[in-house]
Design an enzyme around this catalytic site. Structure first.
Site, PDB file in Angstrom:
ATOM      1  N   LYS A   1     -48.099 -24.598  -4.871  1.00 51.13           N
ATOM      2  CA  LYS A   1     -48.634 -24.137  -3.587  1.00 51.13           C
ATOM      3  C   LYS A   1     -49.882 -23.280  -3.799  1.00 51.13           C
ATOM      4  O   LYS A   1     -50.888 -23.437  -3.118  1.00 51.13           O
ATOM      5  CB  LYS A   1     -47.552 -23.350  -2.824  1.00 51.13           C
ATOM      6  CG  LYS A   1     -46.441 -24.263  -2.301  1.00 51.13           C
ATOM      7  CD  LYS A   1     -45.209 -23.497  -1.823  1.00 51.13           C
ATOM      8  CE  LYS A   1     -44.090 -24.474  -1.476  1.00 51.13           C
ATOM      9  NZ  LYS A   1     -42.812 -23.825  -1.156  1.00 51.13           N
TER      10      LYS A   1
ATOM     11  N   ASP B   1     -44.299 -21.344   7.167  1.00 49.61           N
ATOM     12  CA  ASP B   1     -43.200 -22.242   6.793  1.00 49.61           C
ATOM     13  C   ASP B   1     -42.476 -22.759   8.050  1.00 49.61           C
ATOM     14  O   ASP B   1     -41.734 -23.732   7.979  1.00 49.61           O
ATOM     15  CB  ASP B   1     -42.185 -21.484   5.916  1.00 49.61           C
ATOM     16  CG  ASP B   1     -42.179 -21.971   4.479  1.00 49.61           C
ATOM     17  OD1 ASP B   1     -42.733 -23.055   4.224  1.00 49.61           O
ATOM     18  OD2 ASP B   1     -41.610 -21.273   3.627  1.00 49.61           O
TER      19      ASP B   1
ATOM     20  N   GLN C   1     -40.368 -17.871  -0.932  1.00 50.47           N
ATOM     21  CA  GLN C   1     -39.762 -19.052  -1.562  1.00 50.47           C
ATOM     22  C   GLN C   1     -38.233 -18.931  -1.555  1.00 50.47           C
ATOM     23  O   GLN C   1     -37.679 -17.915  -1.979  1.00 50.47           O
ATOM     24  CB  GLN C   1     -40.288 -19.184  -3.006  1.00 50.47           C
ATOM     25  CG  GLN C   1     -39.819 -20.447  -3.701  1.00 50.47           C
ATOM     26  CD  GLN C   1     -40.359 -21.721  -3.049  1.00 50.47           C
ATOM     27  OE1 GLN C   1     -41.514 -21.790  -2.664  1.00 50.47           O
ATOM     28  NE2 GLN C   1     -39.510 -22.727  -2.924  1.00 50.47           N
TER      29      GLN C   1
END
Ligand code: NAP
Length: 288
Positions: free
Chosen positions: A53, A120, A97
């Site tokens: 990412k 997200d 994460q």
């Protein structure tokens, strides 16, 4: 019949070229899109995901910050980091994460992210916006699947879509996105008896389970579109999806491979969400 392959790498490259161009324009105006990635603990798979990412941000002109914290980090300390990033004007998107260590309440951390930085799309505000059709960030993986359908010009209105899997990050938002595009949607899960009965009626199947060999050729209607979200390892340790690719490609009309399908699209949609967040920030300051 052999299915057309929907190439996630090629589609990503196309979309990412646009990300680079838009990021450069925003940077010129003093709004370089910025993503902060928080990694807690030393899960090797998570370390690879965050590295990819951050690298994608660097490759496309986005600012990125990777914070690595030990597995012993307290929930209060992680909350404090999220709050600091909420207040940081150089950061437009915050990604924590998952999975987090067991002593940390994942939902509490996600809810601490400012919804306008929730790239997200996991915050309840984002989920609620998707549910009600209001603007908000869509979770990257199902959003990437929608882009793949869009890329082949597929008209979902009136089609029957079957989503296998009902997680909050893939299955449920996927079903809502398909519904919003006017498909008739069936959601299957581990308690669904006779999965094949449902999948055989589907014009579109999205498989998001995490079980190799779940979807076989005799479970698929000829000419249908099969999107494989699953990420598994085969006996040789090679990355594979949930779909028996070699068998299903002989029946389906379109199919996504693993690797090179949904995976790259997930990161691409994260870049796009971060860009949109920066764009919104510029607009709020009257600069866009
Ligand atoms: P998850 O939270 O474990 O959810 C799996 C879902 O599959 C659950 O809803 C479960 O049902 C259902 N399921 C399990 N066994 C089933 C069966 N035999 N028949 C029908 N449904 C069954 O997983 P997830 O986070 O949604 O991820 C799913 C897969 O996608 C994983 O392989 C993951 O690695 C992959 N993934 C890939 C990407 C990417 O970028 N390519 C991103 C995210 C996830 P219940 O709810 O009843 O338990």
């Amino acid at each position: 019949m052999t299915a057309h392959i929907i190439d996630g790498n090629a589609l990503s490259a196309q979309l990412r070229a646009d990300v680079s161009a838009r990021a450069a324009l925003l940077t010129e105006r003093g709004f370089k899109p910025g993503l902060a990635v928080l990694l807690v603990g030393d899960d090797p798979a998570s370390a690879v995901y965050v590295r990819n990412k951050v690298k994608a941000c660097q490759d496309h002109g986005l600012h990125s910050v990777l914070e690595r914290h030990p597995a012993t980090l307290s929930e209060a300390s992680l909350l404090a980091r999220v709050q600091a990033l909420n207040a940081d004007p150089a950061i437009h998107g915050i990604l924590v994460q998952l999975p987090l260590p067991a002593h940390i309440d994942t939902q509490r951390i996600i809810e601490a992210i400012a919804p306008h930085k929730d790239v997200d799309g996991f915050h309840v505000a984002s989920a609620g916006a998707l549910m009600t059709g209001l603007p908000g960030f869509w979770p990257c993986t199902p959003h990437g699947c929608m882009k793949m359908l869009e890329s082949i010009g597929y008209e979902l209105r009136g089609k029957h879509a079957v989503v296998i899997g009902r997680s909050n990050i893939v299955g449920k938002p996927m079903a809502l996105m398909l519904l919003q595009a006017h498909a008739t949607v069936t959601i299957c899960h581990s308690a669904t008896p006779n999965l094949a009965h449902h999948t055989r009626q589907a014009d579109v199947i999205v498989c998001a389970v995490g079980r190799r060999g779940l979807l076989l050729a005799d479970m698929v209607k000829p000419g249908s579109v099969v999107i494989d979200v699953g990420m598994n390892r085969d006996q040789a340790g090679k990355l594979c999806g949930d779909v028996d690719f070699e068998g299903v490609r002989l029946v389906a009309g379109y199919i996504t491979p693993v690797p090179g399908g949904v995976g790259p699209m997930t990161i691409t949609m994260l870049l796009i969400n971060t860009l949109e967040a920066a764009q919104a920030s510029a607009a709020a300051e009257g600069q866009a």
